[in-house]
Write a protein that holds these residues in place. Sequence first.
Motif, short mmCIF file in Angstrom:
data_model
loop_
_atom_site.label_atom_id
_atom_site.label_comp_id
_atom_site.label_asym_id
_atom_site.label_seq_id
_atom_site.Cartn_x
_atom_site.Cartn_y
_atom_site.Cartn_z
N UNK A 299 45.73 49.88 47.22
CA UNK A 299 46.41 51.07 47.53
C UNK A 299 45.89 52.17 48.23
N UNK A 300 46.28 53.02 48.73
CA UNK A 300 45.65 54.13 49.15
C UNK A 300 46.36 55.31 48.83
N UNK A 301 45.69 56.52 48.48
CA UNK A 301 46.33 57.69 48.20
C UNK A 301 46.81 58.61 49.64
N UNK A 302 47.91 59.18 49.69
CA UNK A 302 48.26 59.93 50.71
C UNK A 302 48.49 61.38 50.39
N UNK A 303 48.63 62.34 51.26
CA UNK A 303 49.00 63.53 50.63
C UNK A 303 50.32 64.05 51.80
N UNK A 304 51.42 63.88 51.46
CA UNK A 304 52.55 64.32 52.06
C UNK A 304 52.84 65.91 52.35
N UNK A 305 53.07 66.39 53.58
CA UNK A 305 53.12 67.75 53.70
C UNK A 305 54.78 67.94 53.32
N UNK A 306 54.83 68.95 52.40
CA UNK A 306 55.91 69.39 51.65
C UNK A 306 56.55 70.79 52.45
N UNK A 307 55.67 71.53 52.59
CA UNK A 307 56.03 72.94 53.25
C UNK A 307 54.97 73.67 53.76
N UNK A 308 55.27 74.47 54.54
CA UNK A 308 54.31 75.42 55.42
C UNK A 308 54.84 76.66 55.58
N UNK A 309 53.89 77.91 55.37
CA UNK A 309 54.33 79.12 55.79
C UNK A 309 53.16 79.87 56.59
N UNK A 310 53.39 80.25 57.59
CA UNK A 310 52.46 81.02 58.43
C UNK A 310 52.82 82.42 58.59
#
Length: 209
Positions: free
Chosen positions: A198-209
């Motif tokens: 299995x691999x670990x992933x980090x999904x993008x949830x939110x961005x603010x610029x």
Amino acid sequence: FRVDARPGHEDVRTGIWSSPAELAAAVHSDGDPHPDPLVLVCAHGRHDACCAVRGRPLAAALVADDPEGTWECSHIGGCRFAPALVLLPHGLTYGGVTPADGPAVVREYGRGLVVPGLLRGRSALPPAVQAAQHHARAVTGATGVDDLGVADVDSDGRPPGHTSWRVTFHHPDCVIEVRERFVEVDRPLTCAARPAGRIRVFDLVDTRT
């Protein structure tokens, strides 16, 4: 060589020791400043054959440009990304770098720039922050080695053990939230691995610029 890869403390020092008993003193002494970057290529075939089979041609291509600053090294993690490349003192780790691409990656580092498509992260940062910085580069287009400094992590006081992180960056300013999950795979992840993994992933949830 002794390397400090912490953001804002990047430094390479050199020292000399002739016996194991002298090593600790050499490491903890101030040493002599080393002005040039160091390039490490994982070629640890005993740990995983892919690292040696793919890493040694990459190292050979880089030695042609910089014979003094290029080193084959032992296991650095992430064998499934072989060949793996580390640029010091910033601790930038790249994966899947071909012998054709390697010299350009190192030259960009000399200009103070990263190559986002091959960059896995910066070793001095926690994994979730590395992932957030990756997404921040994609959102902002920032390619400077020192861009996107970490201003704050988890400013909302989430409890230990949570699986999502909110990271605030500066220069340029943005806020990235990522969520961790694990994905099962039915194939070997490396030459030495056995399925299933299995691999670990980090999904993008939110961005603010």
